[in-house]
Design a protein around this motif. Structure first.
Motif, short mmCIF file in Angstrom:
data_model
loop_
_atom_site.label_atom_id
_atom_site.label_comp_id
_atom_site.label_asym_id
_atom_site.label_seq_id
_atom_site.Cartn_x
_atom_site.Cartn_y
_atom_site.Cartn_z
N PHE A 1 0.74 -1.25 0.09
CA PHE A 1 -0.01 -0.25 0.02
C PHE A 1 0.67 1.27 0.01
O PHE A 1 0.63 2.26 -0.79
N ASP A 2 1.85 1.41 0.56
CA ASP A 2 2.78 2.36 1.01
C ASP A 2 3.64 2.63 -0.20
O ASP A 2 3.60 3.74 -1.03
N ILE B 1 2.44 1.72 -3.52
CA ILE B 1 1.62 2.33 -4.47
C ILE B 1 1.32 3.72 -4.27
O ILE B 1 1.13 4.53 -5.08
N LYS B 2 0.95 4.12 -2.77
CA LYS B 2 0.58 5.42 -2.65
C LYS B 2 1.65 6.37 -3.00
O LYS B 2 1.41 7.65 -3.25
N LYS C 1 3.97 6.10 -5.06
CA LYS C 1 3.79 6.36 -6.67
C LYS C 1 2.92 7.16 -7.12
O LYS C 1 2.87 8.33 -8.01
N ILE C 2 1.72 7.14 -6.55
CA ILE C 2 0.43 7.86 -6.90
C ILE C 2 0.76 9.27 -6.56
O ILE C 2 0.52 10.40 -7.24
N GLU C 3 1.19 9.50 -5.23
CA GLU C 3 1.39 10.83 -4.69
C GLU C 3 2.35 11.59 -5.74
O GLU C 3 2.23 12.77 -5.68
N SER D 1 2.68 11.17 -8.53
CA SER D 1 1.93 11.59 -9.79
C SER D 1 1.20 12.52 -9.64
O SER D 1 1.06 13.57 -10.68
N ILE D 2 0.44 12.68 -8.56
CA ILE D 2 -0.51 13.72 -8.53
C ILE D 2 0.17 15.06 -7.91
O ILE D 2 -0.34 16.24 -8.33
N ASN D 3 1.04 14.99 -6.98
CA ASN D 3 1.77 16.13 -6.20
C ASN D 3 3.23 15.71 -6.45
O ASN D 3 3.67 15.24 -5.37
N ILE E 1 -5.98 -2.52 -2.05
CA ILE E 1 -4.78 -2.02 -1.88
C ILE E 1 -4.57 -0.54 -2.77
O ILE E 1 -4.15 0.54 -2.51
N THR F 1 3.37 8.75 -15.26
CA THR F 1 4.40 8.81 -14.19
C THR F 1 4.27 7.35 -13.23
O THR F 1 5.31 7.25 -12.72
#
Lengths: 73, 427
Positions: free
Chosen positions: A9-10, A12-13, A15-17, A19-21, B123, B218
């Motif tokens: 979870f950490d 993926i999070k 990676k996404i963060e 991308s977003i920020n 997840i 990304t």
């Protein structure tokens, strides 16, 4: 939640963060002559983080200028 | 003590271990296997000379291969960032309205859990929701809980979407297309009823708008790998769709896809194997042997005859009863042993009460999939959802779960009940 699921979870999070920020993680070693405790506290100092952000802006601007000068030369 | 009593006690003991979580579920099941073998040999149910062969004959290799193949394939594909890419692309298209983004993520949960395990879907979608909620500065609790509820709806769509579907289909010869044709309308119906209710619950997000500038690429590290993964994934799905024409076991398509992904993906195989849920594979194999022991010791026959006697008054209620027995049991016990035990029982009962085993099995599938959401411990995705919220400093207990999720899940079970009645009427 198992440790494995939590780590996944950490990952993926983060990676996404990014991308977003988008953000970067830097390691800054303790400069000579600086108090260790005060130095470590900087991680939580918003004013410091804002100052770094400003410095990043200035740095990138100055690099752009240097690049332009190089191209002109 | 007679053989039936001994094997009933073994089964009850394993169920107690599963409910109390005294041991990891795979360890509890392996203990059950050990007891089944020891007492099976003592009572002469298994011959000690031919033991391995007899045990192997109890296991369905097609289902095991399918589960392992899908797990490897899903893990390898998920690592390419395909699912995060899809979700971020949707967020980018939708723009800065958090309510609409939340709703699209709740729907995406259904889509993701159609192809991925509930754990992986929760997840990925949980990480996306938390990240965006931070950006919009909103409390993600209700959205995460809604997503947890919807993961099990995705489990209804395809034969490969959940392990109970695979177990039931293997026993009742329900094909991939037949499964989809029968269950997909129910998943759509449940989503159509559930989503507006969720929408009302998260309506307060309507005023929250925020500029988001997302580049979905990304999250993709290697575009070549990404396209290869999409290609293999699509080939496997096409293989499943045309399984009736291909005439090869579904387990071989799944394991073939996994091998193709390992060859073409160029990813480190060891790290993919390490992420496969081997505990579930051991658990599945173990329960084939435990249920085999129950069959050989006549426990299932005795139980089935008693249940059939009760149902002989209203055989039409058998499917409805299956939904609720499976649903309520799945709230506390893993749905794999429930399904594996009930399916042979239904095979016996169908012969006695004169109702086809296929029509009885839909109740097991729907109950086993949806019932897990009745409690916070009923499904792995619920545990992940609560774990994610806890990491974000939100402690959601049983009360909040019952207040928010229970009415939604009960409603879904009632819809499934009406649907099963409808299926039995039109058949």
């Amino acid at each position: 939640m198992t440790e494995r699921a939590s780590d996944k979870f950490d990952d993926i999070k983060s990676k996404i963060e990014k991308s977003i920020n988008p953000y970067i993680t830097l390691r800054i070693d303790l400069p000579a002559g600086v108090n260790k405790e005060n130095f470590l506290k900087l991680v939580y100092n918003q004013e410091f983080k804002d100052a770094i952000k400003e410095y990043v802006k200035k740095w990138l601007e100055s690099q752009k200028d240097i690049d332009t000068i190089k191209i002109e030369q | 003590m007679n053989v039936s009593t001994v094997f009933s006690l073994i089964f009850v003991l394993i169920l107690i271990f599963l409910v109390t979580e005294r041991y990891h579920r795979s360890v509890a099941a392996l203990l059950g296997v050990l007891l089944t073998i020891v007492y099976g040999v003592i009572y002469g149910l298994f011959s000690s000379q031919n033991l391995l062969h007899e045990l192997a004959s109890l296991i369905d290799p097609n289902t095991v291969l399918l589960v392992v193949g899908v797990m490897i394939l899903a893990e390898a594909v998920a690592r390419t960032g395909l699912f995060e890419f899809a979700a971020l692309s949707i967020a980018k298209i939708i723009g800065g309205d958090f309510r609409r983004i939340s709703l699209s993520f709740i729907l995406l949960t259904v889509v993701f859990s159609t192809f991925l395990s509930n754990i992986t879907s929760m997840i990925i979608i949980g990480a996306l929701t938390i990240s965006l909620a931070k950006q919009f500065e909103v409390d993600p609790t209700d959205i995460i809980l809604s997503e947890a509820v919807m993961t099990n709806v995705g489990g209804l769509i395809l034969l490969i979407s959940s392990i109970p579907n695979l177990i039931v289909s293997a026993h009742t010869q329900i094909g991939f297309t037949e499964f989809f044709k029968t269950s997909f309308p129910l998943a759509v119906l449940i989503s159509l009823v559930t989503i507006p209710i969720i929408y009302r619950k998260i309506f307060h997000y309507c005023t929250i708008e925020h500029e988001i500038d997302v580049d979905p690429w990304t999250v993709v590290d290697d575009r070549g790998l990404f396209y290869r993964a999409v290609f293999v994934f699509m080939c496997v799905i096409l293989g499943f769709i045309f399984i009736d024409y291909l005439k090869i076991p579904i387990g071989l398509i799944s394991i073939g896809g996994a091998i193709a992904m390992l060859v073409l993906g160029g990813q480190e195989p060891e790290s993919i194997y390490s992420e496969v849920d081997w505990g579930t594979v051991f658990f599945l194999i173990s329960f084939y042997i435990i249920v085999g022991g129950l069959e050989k010791s006549e426990v299932l026959n005795i139980f089935s005859e008693n249940v059939a006697h009760l149902l002989s008054f209203r055989p039409d209620l058998a499917s409805v009863l299956n939904i609720w027995v499976c649903g309520l049991s799945s709230a506390f016990v893993d749905n794999i042993p429930i399904t594996m035990t009930l399916i042979p029982v239904m095979e016996i009962i169908s012969g006695i009460i004169g109702v086809s085993v296929k029509s009885l099995s839909w109740g097991i599938i729907y109950g086993a999939n949806l019932g897990g959401n009745l409690t916070p411990i009923g499904s792995p995705s619920n545990i992940i959802a609560l774990g994610i919220l806890k990491k974000e400093g939100k402690n959601v207990g049983w009360n909040k779960w019952f207040e928010y999720c229970l009415p939604l899940v009960l409603m879904q079970l009632f819809i499934a009940t009406a649907y099963v009645v409808f299926l039995s009427v039109i058949s």
